[in-house]
Enzyme design. Sequence first.
Site, mmCIF file in Angstrom:
data_model
loop_
_atom_site.group_PDB
_atom_site.id
_atom_site.type_symbol
_atom_site.label_atom_id
_atom_site.label_comp_id
_atom_site.label_asym_id
_atom_site.label_seq_id
_atom_site.Cartn_x
_atom_site.Cartn_y
_atom_site.Cartn_z
ATOM 1 N N HIS A 1 -7.118 -5.879 2.673
ATOM 2 C CA HIS A 1 -5.751 -5.298 3.295
ATOM 3 C C HIS A 1 -5.027 -6.539 4.029
ATOM 4 O O HIS A 1 -5.911 -7.100 4.912
ATOM 5 C CB HIS A 1 -6.391 -4.121 4.006
ATOM 6 C CG HIS A 1 -6.688 -2.725 3.750
ATOM 7 N ND1 HIS A 1 -6.037 -1.766 3.146
ATOM 8 C CD2 HIS A 1 -8.185 -2.577 3.142
ATOM 9 C CE1 HIS A 1 -6.554 -0.798 2.532
ATOM 10 N NE2 HIS A 1 -7.929 -1.335 2.378
ATOM 11 N N ASN B 1 -13.360 -3.903 3.378
ATOM 12 C CA ASN B 1 -14.298 -2.902 3.347
ATOM 13 C C ASN B 1 -15.330 -2.769 2.101
ATOM 14 O O ASN B 1 -14.621 -3.080 1.038
ATOM 15 C CB ASN B 1 -13.635 -1.390 3.563
ATOM 16 C CG ASN B 1 -12.535 -1.351 4.824
ATOM 17 O OD1 ASN B 1 -12.903 -2.009 5.617
ATOM 18 N ND2 ASN B 1 -11.775 -0.717 4.323
ATOM 19 N N GLN C 1 -14.655 1.967 2.521
ATOM 20 C CA GLN C 1 -14.145 1.382 1.261
ATOM 21 C C GLN C 1 -13.699 2.927 0.567
ATOM 22 O O GLN C 1 -14.848 3.948 0.465
ATOM 23 C CB GLN C 1 -15.151 0.558 0.464
ATOM 24 C CG GLN C 1 -14.430 0.335 -0.998
ATOM 25 C CD GLN C 1 -15.466 -0.409 -1.720
ATOM 26 O OE1 GLN C 1 -16.813 -0.925 -1.431
ATOM 27 N NE2 GLN C 1 -15.016 -1.315 -2.891
ATOM 28 N N HIS D 1 -10.735 -5.407 -2.776
ATOM 29 C CA HIS D 1 -9.254 -5.771 -2.436
ATOM 30 C C HIS D 1 -9.391 -5.726 -0.929
ATOM 31 O O HIS D 1 -10.314 -5.724 -0.247
ATOM 32 C CB HIS D 1 -8.519 -4.342 -2.551
ATOM 33 C CG HIS D 1 -9.000 -3.091 -2.020
ATOM 34 N ND1 HIS D 1 -10.212 -2.258 -2.406
ATOM 35 C CD2 HIS D 1 -8.599 -2.459 -0.884
ATOM 36 C CE1 HIS D 1 -10.210 -1.269 -1.463
ATOM 37 N NE2 HIS D 1 -9.348 -1.455 -0.658
ATOM 38 N N ASP E 1 0.880 -1.238 0.036
ATOM 39 C CA ASP E 1 0.051 0.033 0.065
ATOM 40 C C ASP E 1 0.747 1.275 0.063
ATOM 41 O O ASP E 1 1.893 1.208 0.857
ATOM 42 C CB ASP E 1 -0.743 -0.104 1.316
ATOM 43 C CG ASP E 1 -1.968 1.063 1.007
ATOM 44 O OD1 ASP E 1 -1.742 2.084 0.841
ATOM 45 O OD2 ASP E 1 -3.236 0.617 1.519
#
Length: 141
Positions: A103, A88, A95, A101, A32
Amino acid sequence: MKEENCIFCKIANGEIPSAALYEDDEFRVILDVNPATKGHALILPKNHFKNLYEIDDQTASKVLPLAKKMAANITEKLQCDGFNIIQNNNELAGQTVFHFHVHLIPRYHNDNQNFVMMQNKMTPKQLDAVRDEIVGETVSQ
């Protein structure tokens, strides 16, 4: 299928450079760019799905095994003290990029992060009412 204006589609498919940790035909796992902690990574499907509600079952069935594999590798390499896996859906839930996606967040003592949920007390009667609202009838045990 990709969505033309989706930044995560472009990253997952190599159109935008990223710090990739893993890649196969269906997924790319990247660090990230705004990490919560050292080693914070994202699992990105190469196909576009807005969120959990849209992802197909075949792709979804591969996400958790990949998350497990990546979490084990990150934990071993970075010697973190714990791990959060967060996914999320929709703005209210946090989100911000509308491409499914996951995390992967390594946790360290004194990392100044807090992903702990506030708990609410419910009576058995209240729990039964919520269960009945979700399933429509009592579930046999």
